[in-house]
Each structure stands twice: as structure tokens, then as C-alpha cells.
Write a protein that holds these residues in place. Structure first.
Motif, mmCIF file in Angstrom:
data_model
loop_
_atom_site.group_PDB
_atom_site.id
_atom_site.type_symbol
_atom_site.label_atom_id
_atom_site.label_comp_id
_atom_site.label_asym_id
_atom_site.label_seq_id
_atom_site.Cartn_x
_atom_site.Cartn_y
_atom_site.Cartn_z
ATOM 1 N N GLU A 34 0.838 -1.196 0.000
ATOM 2 C CA GLU A 34 0.000 0.000 0.000
ATOM 3 C C GLU A 34 0.873 1.245 0.000
ATOM 4 O O GLU A 34 1.783 1.373 0.826
ATOM 5 N N ARG A 35 0.589 2.160 -0.930
ATOM 6 C CA ARG A 35 1.420 3.361 -1.064
ATOM 7 C C ARG A 35 1.226 4.351 0.077
ATOM 8 O O ARG A 35 2.111 5.149 0.374
ATOM 9 N N GLY A 36 0.061 4.321 0.737
ATOM 10 C CA GLY A 36 -0.210 5.256 1.821
ATOM 11 C C GLY A 36 0.162 4.705 3.181
ATOM 12 O O GLY A 36 0.793 3.656 3.308
ATOM 13 N N GLY A 37 -0.258 5.444 4.213
ATOM 14 C CA GLY A 37 0.066 5.049 5.573
ATOM 15 C C GLY A 37 -1.077 4.327 6.246
ATOM 16 O O GLY A 37 -2.026 3.860 5.604
ATOM 17 N N SER A 38 -1.019 4.250 7.572
ATOM 18 C CA SER A 38 -2.034 3.551 8.354
ATOM 19 C C SER A 38 -3.199 4.482 8.666
ATOM 20 O O SER A 38 -3.004 5.670 8.935
ATOM 21 N N PRO A 39 -4.427 3.945 8.672
ATOM 22 C CA PRO A 39 -5.574 4.770 9.053
ATOM 23 C C PRO A 39 -5.763 4.866 10.560
ATOM 24 O O PRO A 39 -6.525 5.718 11.038
ATOM 25 N N TYR A 40 -5.088 4.011 11.298
ATOM 26 C CA TYR A 40 -5.344 3.907 12.726
ATOM 27 C C TYR A 40 -4.695 5.052 13.502
ATOM 28 O O TYR A 40 -3.553 5.439 13.238
ATOM 29 N N ASN A 42 -5.847 8.092 13.394
ATOM 30 C CA ASN A 42 -6.126 9.328 12.671
ATOM 31 C C ASN A 42 -7.608 9.664 12.837
ATOM 32 O O ASN A 42 -8.470 9.066 12.196
ATOM 33 N N ASN A 43 -7.929 10.640 13.681
ATOM 34 C CA ASN A 43 -9.320 10.981 13.943
ATOM 35 C C ASN A 43 -10.019 11.611 12.744
ATOM 36 O O ASN A 43 -11.250 11.606 12.678
ATOM 37 N N ASN A 44 -9.249 12.142 11.805
ATOM 38 C CA ASN A 44 -9.877 12.677 10.598
ATOM 39 C C ASN A 44 -10.428 11.555 9.723
ATOM 40 O O ASN A 44 -11.291 11.794 8.877
ATOM 41 N N ILE A 45 -9.926 10.347 9.923
ATOM 42 C CA ILE A 45 -10.460 9.178 9.231
ATOM 43 C C ILE A 45 -11.554 8.525 10.056
ATOM 44 O O ILE A 45 -12.634 8.212 9.552
ATOM 45 N N SER A 46 -11.301 8.344 11.345
ATOM 46 C CA SER A 46 -12.185 7.503 12.153
ATOM 47 C C SER A 46 -13.455 8.207 12.625
ATOM 48 O O SER A 46 -14.456 7.545 12.904
ATOM 49 N N ARG A 47 -13.465 9.532 12.695
ATOM 50 C CA ARG A 47 -14.618 10.237 13.244
ATOM 51 C C ARG A 47 -15.460 10.865 12.138
ATOM 52 O O ARG A 47 -14.967 11.603 11.294
#
Length: 478
Positions: A34-40, A42-47
Motif C-alpha cells: 500500500e502506497r499510503g500510511g495507516s488509518p489507525y 487518525n481521527n480525521n479518518i475515524s470520526r
């Protein structure tokens, strides 16, 4: 870094790549890049309330990489483990039955694969106090309905990355910040076959990873309708003339790579209200028989500092003062098609993408019909009871003339673009790349239309279904 060869290398840890890699790892050795990073973490992803932040983030590490189509419409592509499930509105709804039939899929396996996903990351979302005509269902049914969501009742997002937990850890290696630059081929035989990939890590160090030297091991591209055709072109699979212009050695001349790109044109009517509204993403959808869908969002902005506004091809980050919501229309299966081409040989650059919105008159006709319906909805009593000060664009006295122009000027995206590696042109019915050995595609680049009201559910299902199918075929072969 990889030492021993793998049974499968999956390029792209997104909506399809994560369930595919997890499924294959139950029986085989799998590398997921995966070219990107981890989603974990990161509140901009999870919330849910932070949804718009990622779209406004233009930094090189943003989970949502912006691109501007040649049509002048801003769009995004995911750059994070979990793919678009980390940056989308979370709406979950299955494909229309005709889509499944036209794809030639095993309906029983499709349903099993949907259920596998739903049991792990989906919820019924929230009720709004108004029951739509068809109530709550994952199924694609004409009329209004509540769909599912990958946001739970606490507003927490569950993503495709969570599905990796269903894999077999000893067999599954996941590398993030691993940018695949090129597919590696063996060209000595009667036709080229894939033997591995070259990728760089976050420190720009170069690495190679290989699959086992047998006919059953494969590299599988799940890098989205943008990344998959781009990587094929960069690796020498595509229109010969275009490749030679870029000084890319031609592995296979296929004029269809990067063609038949499409994006469902969308328009929204803002419904500003004097009081803040409950914050929701797409929950209720109207499925019509007239060639378009209707969706709504509400309440965005009262807790946010910024929001992305897209209009007439311009993007600005504004202080959010909008407290109401929007009614959106989206054209089903646009007839207008475009293409994707390289602008350079740097895989981190966005390719040039053209969608040719409204090139076909039927798409424009359907947009006019859709906007007309949205305007009628905006005049109904439930909307009026919100004391909304609606700007009913267009204001011309002759809507017959003004609505087509309004559609063209206000067109935006719902991020449901697809195409570039169409079945029968770039891949066969098993999604193996035509003319190339040991190479397969498994993402929305395969689609001639976007499935259902929102493609997320079907792309997640596709990853699981492909994995199960490949395991069954390989075990039958012995």
C-alpha cells in the motif's frame, strides 16, 4: 524486506485489496503493498464529524490525494491502507441485481461475500425519525430507503483495513508507504509473464518482491480506476504509440488500457437553515427508474473549521457557516466516456484524466430531469418546515433553457469514477490481463458502470469474492 517469493502480491491495500489479501492468506502466502500510511490513530479518518478535513488536506501525506480532471472538476483518490473506505461518506448499499447478472457472477457467492463484509464492518447507521418507503435495507430497491454504513452508531468509521484481521497472520505481510513503481516481466517465452514488482519505501529505498515461479502465482492490481491503468502504462502495457512517446519499453500493445473512463456527474442543491441540523452523511437514498439517484447530507460545518467547496472547477477552503444540508443527484451509468494517460513516468504524479461529462446528450437529459426533481423536493413541506432559505438555482424564467446550462456549470463528482481496464478489452472474464501471464486486476477499473447507488459495498464484496474464487479454482486444480 521481502526475501522469499510469494504466492500472491496484491498491489493496492484499498477497498478491494484488503479483503482480497485477507482471503487469499487463509491458504497462501500473500504480500500486500500500500502506497499510503495507516488509518489507525487518525481521527480525521475515524470520526464522522471530521469527514471534510481529509478532503481539504492538500499535504503530500494526506489520505485523500487530490486530482483535477481535464474537465476542470476536482476529485480525490485514496492514499491510505483501507483505501476509499477511509475517506468516503460511508454509505453501504449493494449493487442492482442486473449488475451482478451482467458481470456473470455466481449470485450465491456474491451474497455470501457481501454478508462476510457486512458482518465485520457494517452497521444500520442512524434513524432520522422519518421512515423511507422501503425502510432499511442493504438491497438495491426502487424507491426511498435507509442504507447501511461503515460508521457505527457512535460515528466511528470501520474500514477495509479492519478486514485484514480476518486473514492468516503468518501468511499475510502488509507493507505501508510502499509505492509500486513498476511490474517486472519475464519476456523470454511465447508471451510475457509477470514475476514480481519494484517498489520504493518512505525513505525512497528501492526494493523488489517476487512471486513463485509457477503458473498459479500472480500479481493482482487493486490500485483503483486511477492507479491500476496508470501502473500498467508505466510498466509498458498500453497503447504502443503513447508508451514510445514516454520512452517506456513496450511489453504489450493494448490500445484499451486507460480508455472507457467514466465518472457519474452529480449536482447538489444547498438547503441552508437558520438552526444547526443533525450531522449525517448519506443515509437515505432515492432510487428512481429515470436514470438518476437522489441522496442527502446534513449538518456539516457546525463542528468543523473548514470544508472543501467545489464549484465551476475551483476549490477553496472556507470557514464553514453552512448549517443545513444538501440534496444531491447522481446520473446512473453515464454514457459519456473519457480516458486516462500519463503526463510523466513518475508514479507519484497524477495521470491526466478526462471524463467528458455530458458529451452524450442522454446524460444531460437525465441531469435536467434529476435537478427538476430536486427542485421540487426543495419546495415540499418537510423542507419548508426547516425554515430553509433555499436558493433555487437557476432563477431564469425559462427552466427549459437554464437547467441544461446549470447542469454543465455546476457538475461535480461523488467520487464514483470507474473504467480503464474493461473486461473483454484489457482483461478476460476471470480478470486476467489479456496477453500477459500471472497478472490480474481486481478493482473498479473493471467496471463499465458504477454498481448500485454507491460502489463501496460491491468493491468490498469483489475483493472477498475474487479471493474465494481463486482459492477454489486452485484447490480444484490440485
Amino acid at each position: 524486506m521481502p526475501k522469499l517469493p510469494y504466492d500472491y502480491i496484491v498491489v493496492g491495500g484499498g477497498t478491494a485489496g484488503c479483503p482480497l489479501a485477507a482471503t487469499l492468506s487463509k491458504k497462501f502466502r500473500v504480500l500486500l503493498l500500500e502506497r499510503g500510511g495507516s488509518p489507525y490513530g487518525n481521527n480525521n479518518i475515524s470520526r464522522l464529524e471530521n469527514f471534510s478535513f481529509n478532503l481539504a488536506d492538500s499535504t503530500p501525506t494526506s489520505p485523500a490525494q487530490r486530482f483535477l480532471s481535464t474537465d476542470g472538476v476536482f476529485n480525490h483518490r485514496a492514499r491510505v491502507l483501507g483505501g476509499s473506505t477511509c475517506i468516503n461518506v460511508g454509505f453501504y448499499s449493494r449493487a442492482q441485481p442486473s449488475f451482478v447478472r451482467n458481470a456473470g457472477w455466481d449470485e450465491a457467492l456474491v451474497n455470501e461475500s457481501y454478508k462476510w463484509v457486512e458482518d465485520k464492518i457494517c452497521s444500520e447507521g442512524w434513524t432520522l425519525g422519518v421512515v423511507p418507503y422501503n425502510g432499511y435495507t442493504y438491497e438495491h430497491i426502487n424507491g426511498t430507503k435507509f442504507g447501511g454504513s461503515i460508521f457505527d452508531n457512535n460515528g466511528f468509521r470501520h474500514t477495509a483495513a479492519d478486514l485484514l484481521a480476518a486473514g492468516n497472520p503468518p501468511n499475510l505481510h502488509v507493507f505501508i508507504h510502499a509505492y509500486v513503481q513498476k511490474i517486472v516481466f519475464d519476456t523470454k517465452g511465447t508471451k510475457p509473464k509477470v514475476i514480481g514488482v519494484i517498489f520504493i519505501d518512505e525513505n525512497s529505498n528501492r526494493h523488489e518482491a517476487f512471486i513463485k515461479a509457477d503458473e498459479r502465482s500472480e500479481v493482482i492490481l487493486t490500485s483503483s480506476a486511477i492507479g491500476t491503468p496508470q501502473l500498467l502504462l508505466l510498466s509498458g502495457v498500453g497503447p504502443e504509440e503513447d508508451l514510445r512517446k514516454m520512452n517506456i519499453p513496450v511489453i504489450l500493445n493494448n490500445e484499451h488500457v486507460g480508455k472507457d473512463m467514466a465518472d457519474n456527474p452529480s449536482t447538489n442543491i444547498p438547503i441552508p437553515t437558520p438552526e444547526p441540523q443533525k450531522q449525517t452523511l448519506a443515509q437515505v437514498v432515492g432510487i428512481t427508474t429515470e436514470g438518476f439517484y437522489i441522496e442527502t447530507i446534513s449538518g456539516f460545518g457546525q463542528n468543523n473549521d473548514s470544508i472543501v467547496t467545489v464549484k465551476n472547477g475551483n476549490m477553496s477552503e472556507l470557514k464553514e457557516v453552512f448549517r443545513g444540508g444538501s440534496i444531491y443527484e447522481k446520473i446512473i451509468g453515464p454514457l459519456s466516456k473519457g480516458n486516462l494517460s500519463l503526463v510523466n513516468t513518475n508514479v507519484t504524479s497524477n495521470p491526466a484524466v478526462t471524463f467528458n461529462y455530458f458529451a452524450e446528450p442522454e446524460d444531460l437529459r437525465r441531469c435536467v430531469a434529476a435537478v427538476s426533481l430536486v427542485l421540487e423536493i426543495a419546495k415540499t413541506r418537510p423542507v419548508k418546515d426547516l425554515n430553509a432559505n433555499i436558493n433555487l438555482i437557476p432563477k431564469s424564467g425559462n427552466e427549459t433553457k437554464s437547467l441544461p446550462e446549470f447542469c454543465k456549470r455546476s457538475v461535480t463528482t461523488m467520487w464514483h469514477y470507474h473504467g480503464g481496464c474493461i473486461v473483454g478489452k484489457v482483461v478476460d472474464r476471470d480478470y486476467k490481463v489479456i496477453g500477459i501471464g500471472n497478472l490480474r486486476v481486481g478493482d473498479s477499473s473493471l467496471f463499465v458502470e458504477s454498481p448500485g447507488t454507491n460502489p463501496q459495498a460491491t468493491v468490498l464484496m469483489l475483493g472477498r469474492m475474487m479471493g474465494v474464487t481463486m482459492i477454489r479454482e486452485r484447490l480444484r486444480a490440485g
